[in-house]
Structures are given as structure tokens and as C-alpha cells.
Design a protein around this motif. Structure first.
Motif, PDB file in Angstrom:
ATOM      1  N   MET A  49       9.661   7.779  49.031  1.00 40.66           N
ATOM      2  CA  MET A  49      10.240   6.523  48.551  1.00 40.66           C
ATOM      3  C   MET A  49       9.152   5.483  48.277  1.00 40.66           C
ATOM      4  O   MET A  49       9.216   4.734  47.300  1.00 40.66           O
ATOM      5  CB  MET A  49      11.248   5.984  49.570  1.00 40.66           C
ATOM      6  N   LYS A  50       8.135   5.458  49.133  1.00 39.11           N
ATOM      7  CA  LYS A  50       7.054   4.484  48.965  1.00 39.11           C
ATOM      8  C   LYS A  50       6.208   4.798  47.737  1.00 39.11           C
ATOM      9  O   LYS A  50       5.899   3.916  46.927  1.00 39.11           O
ATOM     10  CB  LYS A  50       6.175   4.457  50.214  1.00 39.11           C
ATOM     11  N   LYS A  51       5.835   6.075  47.581  1.00 41.87           N
ATOM     12  CA  LYS A  51       4.954   6.451  46.475  1.00 41.87           C
ATOM     13  C   LYS A  51       5.641   6.340  45.115  1.00 41.87           C
ATOM     14  O   LYS A  51       5.001   5.992  44.116  1.00 41.87           O
ATOM     15  CB  LYS A  51       4.437   7.875  46.682  1.00 41.87           C
ATOM     16  N   THR A  52       6.928   6.654  45.078  1.00 36.83           N
ATOM     17  CA  THR A  52       7.652   6.568  43.804  1.00 36.83           C
ATOM     18  C   THR A  52       8.173   5.159  43.537  1.00 36.83           C
ATOM     19  O   THR A  52       8.633   4.862  42.440  1.00 36.83           O
ATOM     20  CB  THR A  52       8.844   7.540  43.778  1.00 36.83           C
ATOM     21  N   GLN A  53       8.118   4.305  44.565  1.00 34.74           N
ATOM     22  CA  GLN A  53       8.600   2.921  44.477  1.00 34.74           C
ATOM     23  C   GLN A  53      10.101   2.860  44.201  1.00 34.74           C
ATOM     24  O   GLN A  53      10.602   1.878  43.647  1.00 34.74           O
ATOM     25  CB  GLN A  53       7.823   2.147  43.404  1.00 34.74           C
ATOM     26  N   ALA A  54      10.799   3.924  44.584  1.00 31.26           N
ATOM     27  CA  ALA A  54      12.259   3.940  44.432  1.00 31.26           C
ATOM     28  C   ALA A  54      12.885   3.102  45.541  1.00 31.26           C
ATOM     29  O   ALA A  54      12.516   3.226  46.707  1.00 31.26           O
ATOM     30  CB  ALA A  54      12.779   5.370  44.498  1.00 31.26           C
ATOM     31  N   LYS A  55      13.827   2.253  45.177  1.00 26.90           N
ATOM     32  CA  LYS A  55      14.461   1.366  46.155  1.00 26.90           C
ATOM     33  C   LYS A  55      15.674   2.010  46.820  1.00 26.90           C
ATOM     34  O   LYS A  55      16.198   1.479  47.798  1.00 26.90           O
ATOM     35  CB  LYS A  55      14.862   0.056  45.479  1.00 26.90           C
ATOM     36  N   SER A  56      16.125   3.128  46.270  1.00 26.03           N
ATOM     37  CA  SER A  56      17.275   3.827  46.837  1.00 26.03           C
ATOM     38  C   SER A  56      17.224   5.283  46.399  1.00 26.03           C
ATOM     39  O   SER A  56      16.474   5.643  45.479  1.00 26.03           O
ATOM     40  CB  SER A  56      18.585   3.196  46.355  1.00 26.03           C
ATOM     41  N   LEU A  57      18.030   6.106  47.058  1.00 27.68           N
ATOM     42  CA  LEU A  57      18.097   7.514  46.670  1.00 27.68           C
ATOM     43  C   LEU A  57      18.633   7.646  45.248  1.00 27.68           C
ATOM     44  O   LEU A  57      18.166   8.487  44.469  1.00 27.68           O
ATOM     45  CB  LEU A  57      18.990   8.285  47.647  1.00 27.68           C
ATOM     46  N   ALA A  58      19.592   6.797  44.897  1.00 29.30           N
ATOM     47  CA  ALA A  58      20.155   6.837  43.541  1.00 29.30           C
ATOM     48  C   ALA A  58      19.077   6.559  42.498  1.00 29.30           C
ATOM     49  O   ALA A  58      19.027   7.202  41.444  1.00 29.30           O
ATOM     50  CB  ALA A  58      21.289   5.822  43.417  1.00 29.30           C
ATOM     51  N   GLU A  59      18.194   5.602  42.799  1.00 28.93           N
ATOM     52  CA  GLU A  59      17.113   5.283  41.863  1.00 28.93           C
ATOM     53  C   GLU A  59      16.125   6.439  41.776  1.00 28.93           C
ATOM     54  O   GLU A  59      15.601   6.746  40.700  1.00 28.93           O
ATOM     55  CB  GLU A  59      16.390   4.009  42.296  1.00 28.93           C
ATOM     56  N   LEU A  60      15.875   7.099  42.907  1.00 27.58           N
ATOM     57  CA  LEU A  60      14.982   8.263  42.909  1.00 27.58           C
ATOM     58  C   LEU A  60      15.556   9.373  42.034  1.00 27.58           C
ATOM     59  O   LEU A  60      14.827  10.010  41.264  1.00 27.58           O
ATOM     60  CB  LEU A  60      14.781   8.769  44.337  1.00 27.58           C
ATOM     61  N   VAL A  61      16.859   9.594  42.142  1.00 33.02           N
ATOM     62  CA  VAL A  61      17.518  10.613  41.318  1.00 33.02           C
ATOM     63  C   VAL A  61      17.402  10.255  39.839  1.00 33.02           C
ATOM     64  O   VAL A  61      17.132  11.114  38.993  1.00 33.02           O
ATOM     65  CB  VAL A  61      19.003  10.770  41.717  1.00 33.02           C
ATOM     66  N   THR A  62      17.571   8.973  39.523  1.00 36.47           N
ATOM     67  CA  THR A  62      17.444   8.519  38.132  1.00 36.47           C
ATOM     68  C   THR A  62      16.038   8.771  37.610  1.00 36.47           C
ATOM     69  O   THR A  62      15.845   9.250  36.487  1.00 36.47           O
ATOM     70  CB  THR A  62      17.776   7.018  38.031  1.00 36.47           C
ATOM     71  N   MET A  63      15.039   8.449  38.434  1.00 38.93           N
ATOM     72  CA  MET A  63      13.647   8.685  38.039  1.00 38.93           C
ATOM     73  C   MET A  63      13.398  10.171  37.787  1.00 38.93           C
ATOM     74  O   MET A  63      12.794  10.559  36.781  1.00 38.93           O
ATOM     75  CB  MET A  63      12.701   8.205  39.144  1.00 38.93           C
ATOM     76  N   ALA A  64      13.860  10.996  38.715  1.00 34.57           N
ATOM     77  CA  ALA A  64      13.655  12.437  38.595  1.00 34.57           C
ATOM     78  C   ALA A  64      14.362  12.991  37.364  1.00 34.57           C
ATOM     79  O   ALA A  64      13.850  13.889  36.687  1.00 34.57           O
ATOM     80  CB  ALA A  64      14.152  13.135  39.856  1.00 34.57           C
ATOM     81  N   THR A  65      15.524  12.443  37.059  1.00 38.20           N
ATOM     82  CA  THR A  65      16.276  12.885  35.885  1.00 38.20           C
ATOM     83  C   THR A  65      15.513  12.563  34.608  1.00 38.20           C
ATOM     84  O   THR A  65      15.458  13.368  33.672  1.00 38.20           O
ATOM     85  CB  THR A  65      17.664  12.221  35.851  1.00 38.20           C
ATOM     86  N   LYS A  66      14.906  11.381  34.571  1.00 41.37           N
ATOM     87  CA  LYS A  66      14.112  10.996  33.403  1.00 41.37           C
ATOM     88  C   LYS A  66      12.950  11.954  33.187  1.00 41.37           C
ATOM     89  O   LYS A  66      12.549  12.223  32.055  1.00 41.37           O
ATOM     90  CB  LYS A  66      13.584   9.568  33.565  1.00 41.37           C
ATOM     91  N   LEU A  67      12.413  12.467  34.285  1.00 43.79           N
ATOM     92  CA  LEU A  67      11.295  13.404  34.198  1.00 43.79           C
ATOM     93  C   LEU A  67      11.773  14.855  34.179  1.00 43.79           C
ATOM     94  O   LEU A  67      10.969  15.780  34.246  1.00 43.79           O
ATOM     95  CB  LEU A  67      10.342  13.195  35.380  1.00 43.79           C
ATOM     96  N   LYS A  68      13.108  15.019  34.119  1.00 42.35           N
ATOM     97  CA  LYS A  68      13.735  16.347  34.080  1.00 42.35           C
ATOM     98  C   LYS A  68      13.397  17.168  35.318  1.00 42.35           C
ATOM     99  O   LYS A  68      13.206  18.384  35.255  1.00 42.35           O
ATOM    100  CB  LYS A  68      13.328  17.093  32.804  1.00 42.35           C
ATOM    101  N   LEU A  69      13.340  16.475  36.454  1.00 41.66           N
ATOM    102  CA  LEU A  69      13.087  17.159  37.722  1.00 41.66           C
ATOM    103  C   LEU A  69      14.378  17.429  38.476  1.00 41.66           C
ATOM    104  O   LEU A  69      14.383  18.130  39.479  1.00 41.66           O
ATOM    105  CB  LEU A  69      12.167  16.314  38.613  1.00 41.66           C
ATOM    106  N   ALA A  70      15.469  16.842  37.987  1.00 38.35           N
ATOM    107  CA  ALA A  70      16.729  16.940  38.722  1.00 38.35           C
ATOM    108  C   ALA A  70      17.787  17.697  37.937  1.00 38.35           C
ATOM    109  O   ALA A  70      18.960  17.416  38.023  1.00 38.35           O
ATOM    110  CB  ALA A  70      17.238  15.539  39.072  1.00 38.35           C
ATOM    111  N   GLU A  71      17.368  18.656  37.124  1.00 40.61           N
ATOM    112  CA  GLU A  71      18.320  19.410  36.305  1.00 40.61           C
ATOM    113  C   GLU A  71      18.933  20.544  37.120  1.00 40.61           C
ATOM    114  O   GLU A  71      18.296  21.078  38.011  1.00 40.61           O
ATOM    115  CB  GLU A  71      17.614  19.964  35.064  1.00 40.61           C
TER     116      GLU A  71
END
Length: 206
Positions: free
Chosen positions: A184-206
Motif C-alpha cells: 500500500m505504501k509503495k503503490t500509494q494506494a489509499k484503499s484496496l479498491a484503489e489498488l485494484v483499480t491501479m492493477a486493472t489499469k496495468l492489466k494485473l487484475a485480469e
């Protein structure tokens, strides 16, 4: 974010009189403009870090507007293109649009009509570059993760709780929680939902 004043309207037309007229129009609207009398001259000058749009005559000697578009596509230079066309150019316009042209305008055209199309093309280019910059920043964040942190993150974004992650990868729940905090710190995601959104943008959550 790329500022609109840093964008350039690139104009390619083999008729000098048209280039001069269009240059004067752009300058009158405080738009930065560069003109070229051939497709090759534009190719020799343009670099993909230059933001803006391309106003391109569809019919030119040696290399046509369509051929320049194809060249830019092969180079993966996705500068929004507005084609300048004549009355008999409908088949070529259809082909240009299929190949990704932003718009076209038929001669003779009204200045206001052209300026509106240019405004939209510049906006699209700015948005696309902002999106690419955002993706680049996300990639840097995710590349900073250790292999174990990445493994934990992959379980996080599919909804696994710390206890489940610990069981799946064979480490303690406390260690998982530490890795989660690092993710969470390294990705600067403020929530799990935001982390999922980030990963989706990078196609890591397919």
C-alpha cells in the motif's frame, strides 16, 4: 499535466499559400504552429514527445497524407490527425478514419469549424498523454515491489484476506500484514479498491 500552451498544431500541405493562410489563422488564435511542405519534411522533424495535433492534406505528391498516416501508425506515433480533403476524396476519408484519423474537414472550410476540430484534437492528445504518464507512474510503483510483495498483492487484488494469503503462500499472517502495508505504501494506494483499480489499469487484475 501537459499544458495546452505547450501543444503544437503541425500542418502538412504542399501548397505554400494554404500553409501561410493556416499559419496566420493559428497565430491569430495564439496557437503554436509548425508548417511543412511535404510529408517527409514532417517525418524528419517530428518526435513523439511533441504534443499537439496534425492538420494534414490528404492529397500530396511523393508521399500522400494517407501514406504519412500509415507511417506514423507503424511507428506508433498516435498524434491526432485532421485530414484536409476535397469533394472527391470520400473513399480516402473513409480509409483514413478506419486507420485512426481524428477527423476531417472539406475544402473550402470555415475558420471556426476548423478551429473547433483542432481544439478537440488537442484536448484528446492532452488526455491521452496524461493517461500514458499516469500509467508510467503506476508501472514505477509496481516495479518497486519485491517478488514477495508482488505475490501478496496478487492475492490481495482477488480479494483474499491476510489469513488466506498466509495459508496459500506458506508464511505467517503477521508477515502477510507487513507485506500488505509495504504494498500500500509503495503503490500509494489509499484503499484496496484503489489498488485494484491501479492493477486493472496495468492489466494485473485480469
Amino acid at each position: 499535466m501537459t499544458d495546452a500552451t505547450q501543444q503544437t498544431v503541425f500542418i502538412v500541405d504542399d501548397e505554400v499559400a494554404i500553409l501561410d493562410s493556416l499559419r496566420m489563422l493559428m497565430v491569430s488564435e495564439n496557437l503554436h504552429v509548425e508548417t511543412f511542405t511535404s510529408a517527409q519534411a514532417f517525418i524528419n522533424s517530428y518526435t513523439p514527445d511533441q504534443s499537439g495535433c496534425l492538420l494534414l492534406d490528404i492529397r500530396m505528391p511523393v508521399m500522400s497524407g494517407l501514406e504519412l498516416q500509415q507511417h506514423l501508425n507503424r511507428q506508433q506515433y498516435f498524434l491526432p490527425i485532421i485530414f484536409i480533403t476535397g469533394h472527391g476524396d470520400v473513399p480516402m476519408v473513409v480509409n483514413a478514419i478506419k486507420n485512426g484519423a481524428e477527423d476531417f474537414i472539406q475544402k473550402p472550410f470555415k475558420d471556426n469549424e476548423l478551429l473547433k476540430k483542432i481544439e478537440l484534437a488537442l484536448k484528446k492528445d492532452r488526455q491521452q498523454r496524461d493517461k500514458e504518464e499516469n500509467i508510467s507512474q503506476l508501472q514505477k510503483c509496481f516495479h518497486s515491489l519485491t517478488p514477495r510483495e508482488r505475490e501478496v498483492m496478487e492475492k490481495m487484488i482477488i480479494g483474499d484476506a491476510s489469513k488466506v494469503i498466509a495459508y496459500k503462500i506458506g508464511i505467517s499472517q503477521r508477515t502477510v500484514d507487513i507485506h500488505r502495508a509495504h504494498v500500500m505504501k509503495k503503490t500509494q494506494a489509499k484503499s484496496l479498491a484503489e489498488l485494484v483499480t491501479m492493477a486493472t489499469k496495468l492489466k494485473l487484475a485480469e
